[in-house]
Design an enzyme around this catalytic site. Structure first.
Site, PDB file in Angstrom:
ATOM      1  N   GLY A 127     -86.559 -44.254 -21.244  1.00  0.00           N
ATOM      2  CA  GLY A 127     -86.924 -45.597 -20.808  1.00  0.00           C
ATOM      3  C   GLY A 127     -87.144 -45.657 -19.319  1.00  0.00           C
ATOM      4  N   SER A 128     -86.070 -46.004 -18.592  1.00  0.00           N
ATOM      5  CA  SER A 128     -86.175 -46.155 -17.142  1.00  0.00           C
ATOM      6  C   SER A 128     -86.168 -44.806 -16.431  1.00  0.00           C
ATOM      7  CB  SER A 128     -84.998 -47.003 -16.639  1.00  0.00           C
ATOM      8  OG  SER A 128     -84.775 -48.102 -17.493  1.00  0.00           O
ATOM      9  N   GLY A 164     -80.261 -44.087 -21.894  1.00  0.00           N
ATOM     10  CA  GLY A 164     -79.527 -43.388 -20.845  1.00  0.00           C
ATOM     11  C   GLY A 164     -80.016 -41.999 -20.507  1.00  0.00           C
ATOM     12  N   ASP A 182     -91.320 -44.977 -21.798  1.00  0.00           N
ATOM     13  CA  ASP A 182     -91.585 -46.380 -21.484  1.00  0.00           C
ATOM     14  C   ASP A 182     -92.569 -46.468 -20.327  1.00  0.00           C
ATOM     15  OD1 ASP A 182     -89.767 -47.133 -23.373  1.00  0.00           O
ATOM     16  OD2 ASP A 182     -88.381 -48.131 -22.003  1.00  0.00           O
ATOM     17  N   LYS A 235     -92.256 -53.336 -28.304  1.00  0.00           N
ATOM     18  CA  LYS A 235     -90.979 -53.868 -28.772  1.00  0.00           C
ATOM     19  C   LYS A 235     -91.099 -55.325 -29.222  1.00  0.00           C
ATOM     20  CE  LYS A 235     -88.110 -51.067 -25.629  1.00  0.00           C
ATOM     21  NZ  LYS A 235     -87.378 -50.230 -26.577  1.00  0.00           N
ATOM     22  N   ARG A 279     -73.413 -38.209 -32.042  1.00  0.00           N
ATOM     23  CA  ARG A 279     -72.288 -37.479 -32.651  1.00  0.00           C
ATOM     24  C   ARG A 279     -71.737 -38.244 -33.865  1.00  0.00           C
ATOM     25  NH1 ARG A 279     -70.274 -32.967 -30.522  1.00  0.00           N
ATOM     26  NH2 ARG A 279     -70.604 -32.433 -28.326  1.00  0.00           N
ATOM     27  N   GLY A 312     -81.117 -48.534 -19.820  1.00  0.00           N
ATOM     28  CA  GLY A 312     -81.221 -49.010 -18.446  1.00  0.00           C
ATOM     29  C   GLY A 312     -80.079 -48.602 -17.546  1.00  0.00           C
TER      30      GLY A 312
END
Length: 293
Positions: free
Chosen positions: A234-235, A213, A23, A80, A164, A152
Site C-alpha cells: 500500500g503505502s 504493513g 497502491d 476499493k 500465521r 498504513g
C-alpha cells in the site's frame, strides 16, 4: 464456461499468484508500478497512511481517478469499496475494474453485513485475520483473500500474525478426523462445506495474499516464506524515498523470496523506507484491522 461464476472469478485471481499489487493514486504512479513489474495496481485517492492520518470517513475513490489509471496501464486495475457498500461495488463493476477490494481501509458502510459477492461478475478480494474470517468471506463469494495486517503503518507485525493464524489453522484442519470438522466449523463460524473442502484438499480454495504493513523487500519475502501467494504493497512504495527502486526491489523479492543473497543485493541503496508506526501505540479504536467480522 459461464462468466461470473465462482470458478471463473477465483481462476482469474490465480493468475496473480507470485505477483505484487501496488497502491497508486495517479497515472504516473501506475506507470511506475507497471514498469517495476507489478501484476496489478490498486487505484486510490489516498494511500492507507494518508487515510489513517486524515481520519474522518474514507469512501470509494472518485471514478475519474480510477478511469485515468485504467487508461494508462495494461495490467489489471483494482479499486476499493467500503465493507457492505454494494452500490459502490456496483459502480466499480460498471466502470470495468478488474477486481474489487471490499476493504477495511475504507470506513465500513454496514456493521452487520458484507457485500454478497456472488451477485457480481467481477472478482472480489477481501481481508481476513484468521481462518474463520477467510472462509466467511469465501462463502460470500470472495475470489481472493489477503491478510488485513495494519494498513498504513509500515509495520509488518499484524500481517505476520494474520498469516500465521490462517496457515496454522489450515494445518490444524488437515490433521483433524472427519467427525471433528462440523464442531470446528461451528467454533470458527465458517461454512461447513468449505471446512470439509479444506480438509480434503489441504489448502484454501482461493489465492491468499499478504497485505498491511509491507514496507521493504525483506517484509515481502517474509510473507512469501510464511505461505503467502503474493503481496499487496500500500503505502510502502510511494511513501518511501525512492519509489521506483523500492517497487522494483519488492517485485524481485517476491520472485526470489527464498534466496537470501539476492534479497541482500536488492535491499542495497534503496533510501529510506516509509515512516513506520508502533502498533502498540495506536488507540485500539483506531485499528483498521478490527473492521469487518
Amino acid at each position: 464456461m459461464e462468466t461470473g461464476t465462482f470458478k471463473v472469478k477465483s481462476g482469474l485471481a490465480q493468475m496473480l499468484k507470485g505477483g505484487v499489487i501496488m497502491d497508486v493514486t495517479t497515472p504516473e504512479q501506475a506507470k511506475i508500478a507497471e514498469e517495476a513489474g507489478a501484476c496489478a495496481v490498486m487505484a486510490l485517492e489516498r494511500v492507507p497512511s494518508d487515510i489513517r492520518a486524515a481520519g474522518g470517513v474514507a469512501r470509494m475513490a472518485d471514478p475519474t481517478i480510477i478511469e485515468q489509471i485504467m487508461k494508462v496501464v495494461s495490467i489489471p486495475v483494482m479499486a476499493k469499496c467500503r465493507i457492505g457498500h454494494f452500490v459502490e461495488a456496483q459502480i466499480l463493476e460498471s466502470m470495468g475494474v478488474d477486481y474489487i477490494d471490499e476493504s477495511e481501509v475504507l470506513t465500513p458502510a454496514d456493521e452487520n453485513f458484507h457485500v454478497w459477492k456472488h451477485d457480481f461478475k467481477v472478482p472480489f478480494v477481501c481481508g481476513c485475520r484468521d481462518l474463520g474470517e477467510a472462509l466467511r468471506r469465501i462463502g460470500e463469494g470472495a475470489a481472493m483473500i489477503r491478510t488485513k495486517g495494519e494498513a498504513g503503518t509500515g509495520n509488518i507485525v499484524e500481517a505476520v500474525r494474520h498469516m500465521r493464524s490462517v496457515m496454522g489453522s489450515v494445518r490444524r484442519v488437515q490433521s483433524m478426523s472427519p467427525d471433528e470438522l462440523s464442531a470446528y466449523a461451528k467454533e470458527i463460524n465458517a461454512p461447513l462445506e468449505l471446512v470439509l473442502e479444506l480438509h480434503k484438499t489441504g489448502k484454501l480454495p482461493v489465492v491468499n495474499f499478504a497485505a498491511g504493513g509491507v514496507a521493504t523487500p525483506a517484509d515481502a519475502a517474509l510473507m512469501m516464506q510464511l505461505g503467502a501467494d503474493g503481496v499487496f504493497v500500500g503505502s510502502g512504495i510511494f511513501k518511501s524515498s525512492n519509489p521506483s527502486a523500492m517497487a522494483k526491489a519488492v517485485v524481485k523479492a517476491v520472485t526470489h523470496y527464498k534466496d537470501a543473497q539476492i534479497l541482500a543485493e536488492i535491499s542495497k541503496g534503496l533510501g529510506d523506507a516509509m515512516p513506520g508506526l508502533d502498533i502498540k501505540q495506536i488507540d485500539p479504536d483506531k485499528l483498521i484491522s478490527q473492521r469487518g467480522w
